[in-house]
Design a protein around this motif. Sequence first.
Motif, short mmCIF file in Angstrom:
data_model
loop_
_atom_site.label_atom_id
_atom_site.label_comp_id
_atom_site.label_asym_id
_atom_site.label_seq_id
_atom_site.Cartn_x
_atom_site.Cartn_y
_atom_site.Cartn_z
N VAL A 29 -33.26 65.72 -16.27
CA VAL A 29 -34.58 65.79 -15.88
C VAL A 29 -35.27 64.23 -15.36
O VAL A 29 -35.35 64.30 -14.36
CB VAL A 29 -35.45 66.06 -17.03
CG1 VAL A 29 -36.87 65.79 -16.82
CG2 VAL A 29 -35.06 67.62 -17.67
N GLN A 30 -34.47 63.39 -16.00
CA GLN A 30 -34.68 61.88 -15.67
C GLN A 30 -34.21 61.81 -14.36
O GLN A 30 -34.81 61.09 -13.29
CB GLN A 30 -34.35 60.97 -17.00
CG GLN A 30 -34.95 61.09 -18.18
CD GLN A 30 -34.46 60.12 -19.04
OE1 GLN A 30 -33.46 58.91 -18.53
NE2 GLN A 30 -34.79 60.22 -20.36
N SER A 31 -32.96 62.08 -14.30
CA SER A 31 -31.96 61.93 -13.10
C SER A 31 -32.95 62.70 -11.70
O SER A 31 -33.15 61.96 -10.83
CB SER A 31 -30.83 62.46 -13.19
OG SER A 31 -30.19 62.12 -12.09
N ALA A 32 -33.44 63.87 -12.07
CA ALA A 32 -33.84 64.72 -11.04
C ALA A 32 -35.14 64.01 -10.41
O ALA A 32 -35.63 64.12 -9.25
CB ALA A 32 -34.23 66.16 -11.37
N LYS A 33 -35.85 63.71 -11.54
CA LYS A 33 -37.48 63.17 -11.28
C LYS A 33 -37.39 61.77 -10.62
O LYS A 33 -38.18 61.62 -9.71
CB LYS A 33 -38.26 63.11 -12.35
CG LYS A 33 -38.42 64.62 -13.09
CD LYS A 33 -38.96 65.67 -12.17
CE LYS A 33 -38.93 67.09 -12.83
NZ LYS A 33 -39.67 68.10 -11.54
N GLN A 77 -22.30 72.02 -8.28
CA GLN A 77 -23.16 71.43 -8.99
C GLN A 77 -24.47 71.58 -8.44
O GLN A 77 -25.33 70.94 -9.02
CB GLN A 77 -22.57 69.98 -9.45
CG GLN A 77 -21.71 69.78 -10.43
CD GLN A 77 -21.86 70.80 -11.84
OE1 GLN A 77 -22.48 70.45 -12.45
NE2 GLN A 77 -21.04 71.88 -11.45
N GLY A 78 -24.52 71.88 -7.10
CA GLY A 78 -25.75 71.74 -6.22
C GLY A 78 -26.18 70.37 -6.25
O GLY A 78 -25.66 69.44 -5.84
N SER A 79 -27.46 70.28 -6.54
CA SER A 79 -28.29 68.99 -6.27
C SER A 79 -28.09 68.10 -7.60
O SER A 79 -28.56 67.25 -7.93
CB SER A 79 -29.77 69.01 -6.04
OG SER A 79 -30.42 69.68 -7.18
N TRP A 80 -27.21 68.53 -8.70
CA TRP A 80 -27.43 67.93 -10.04
C TRP A 80 -26.34 66.53 -9.76
O TRP A 80 -25.18 66.59 -8.85
CB TRP A 80 -26.58 68.87 -10.91
CG TRP A 80 -27.41 69.44 -11.88
CD1 TRP A 80 -28.36 70.18 -11.62
CD2 TRP A 80 -27.51 69.71 -13.32
NE1 TRP A 80 -29.07 70.87 -12.45
CE2 TRP A 80 -28.55 70.26 -13.70
CE3 TRP A 80 -26.61 69.21 -14.28
CZ2 TRP A 80 -28.66 70.75 -14.85
CZ3 TRP A 80 -26.97 69.18 -15.61
CH2 TRP A 80 -27.79 70.05 -15.98
N ALA A 81 -26.60 65.52 -10.41
CA ALA A 81 -25.83 64.30 -10.16
C ALA A 81 -24.68 64.52 -11.24
O ALA A 81 -24.62 65.19 -12.12
CB ALA A 81 -26.78 63.05 -10.59
N PHE A 82 -23.45 64.05 -10.82
CA PHE A 82 -22.36 64.11 -11.50
C PHE A 82 -22.31 63.49 -12.86
O PHE A 82 -21.88 64.00 -13.85
CB PHE A 82 -21.24 63.67 -10.71
CG PHE A 82 -20.42 64.69 -9.91
CD1 PHE A 82 -21.10 65.67 -9.37
CD2 PHE A 82 -19.07 64.55 -9.30
CE1 PHE A 82 -20.48 66.68 -8.49
CE2 PHE A 82 -18.56 65.34 -8.68
CZ PHE A 82 -19.21 66.35 -8.27
#
Length: 386
Positions: free
Chosen positions: A112-116, A242-247
């Motif tokens: 959540v932190q990474s995405a926001k 993984q789509g837009s997820w950071a590794f």
Amino acid sequence: MASGKLLKERARTQSTCKHLPTQNGRQSVQELQQVSDALDHTQEHEAQHNSNATNQPNEENNLDTTIENSEPIDNKRIRGPRRGKGLENLIKGKNKLLVEIPEGKGRPIDAVQSAKLSSEIGIISRQFISIPTKWKEMKDDAKFHALERLNSKFEMKFDDDYVKSSVMSIMSKLSRNHRHKVHLHFKTFPNADVARQNKPTKYNLTQENWEQLCDLFSDPKYQRRCETNARVRRNVKLTPNQGSWAFVASRYAMRKDDQEPNRMDFFKATHYSNDKGWTTIEAKTTYEKMVELQSTPVEEGVEPKTIDDIMDEVLGTRSGYISGLDYGLKPNKKSSSADRINLEKRLENKEYELNACKSNFEVLQTQMDAMRSTLLAAAGIQVPPL
């Protein structure tokens, strides 16, 4: 205006449904009810559209008419630009959202932190700072303005050099993505002169900034580099799932007993799923080669290969990047020829200084011997040697 017509049409339809004779059958009633439901959906859609138009800033509402006229109309729904509504909902009732970037990770390990954080940096780089021709030309005041906006919504250690450099790394990547979209806008025009007169309105671009970008896009060297990069992207065979997820966040989410998966297990997790199988045939072949190297018998006296050794052998190595991990710990960059020359010069200077010190010491030692001999002969004073 349109909403009033929909309300009147809906009332007329519902009235017709109520006074419809029973002998006409249930099918007619159902058809009219479907029409009423469709009108309800249209009314809700229009109200939502008007609400979104009111909440959006003027930059987002003023669409570039040139793009609309030059590009074909496609019925496919696409995601619009992010507006930060999710972050606003998260920090509602709070002051800021806590975001932590551990040393060596380059990004927040929490999904959540990474995405926001990435979403908000994307908004800032699109609406509030300029798009440079290259990141090194981004002005310090623009970087400071971006950090100030982030500081108003996130609780982060911006005084930490590593955290600040990680944020700037994310911002540089998103700025490059925006520059790519602006380049697509540039290519919709027949020539650069026409493009200069049609600055895109979705980005925080001054006319001077836009003309600098047009000069860059018109440069033959830049065009050849774009063609090379496009060709390289088309040849990518190992596509992650993984789509837009950071590794970094994905790997942290896969941990077991507070232990993240090793590089080989993580490669399989990001390229294989039980439902869809392998993302590509090349990904399956690559993983099978890793397993084969891992199971190969080792001769006596030879140390077995580690998983990192196997991954580097199969995926290859690149300066400043670990294959299969994307963001995260980076290997030390190899010294360039210029760095090596500077190092050699520094060694030469140190050697010269050392030789000078030796010569001075020898001179002093000779003078001390002469003084010792003089004192011994004149006054009988014996001075011990150093």
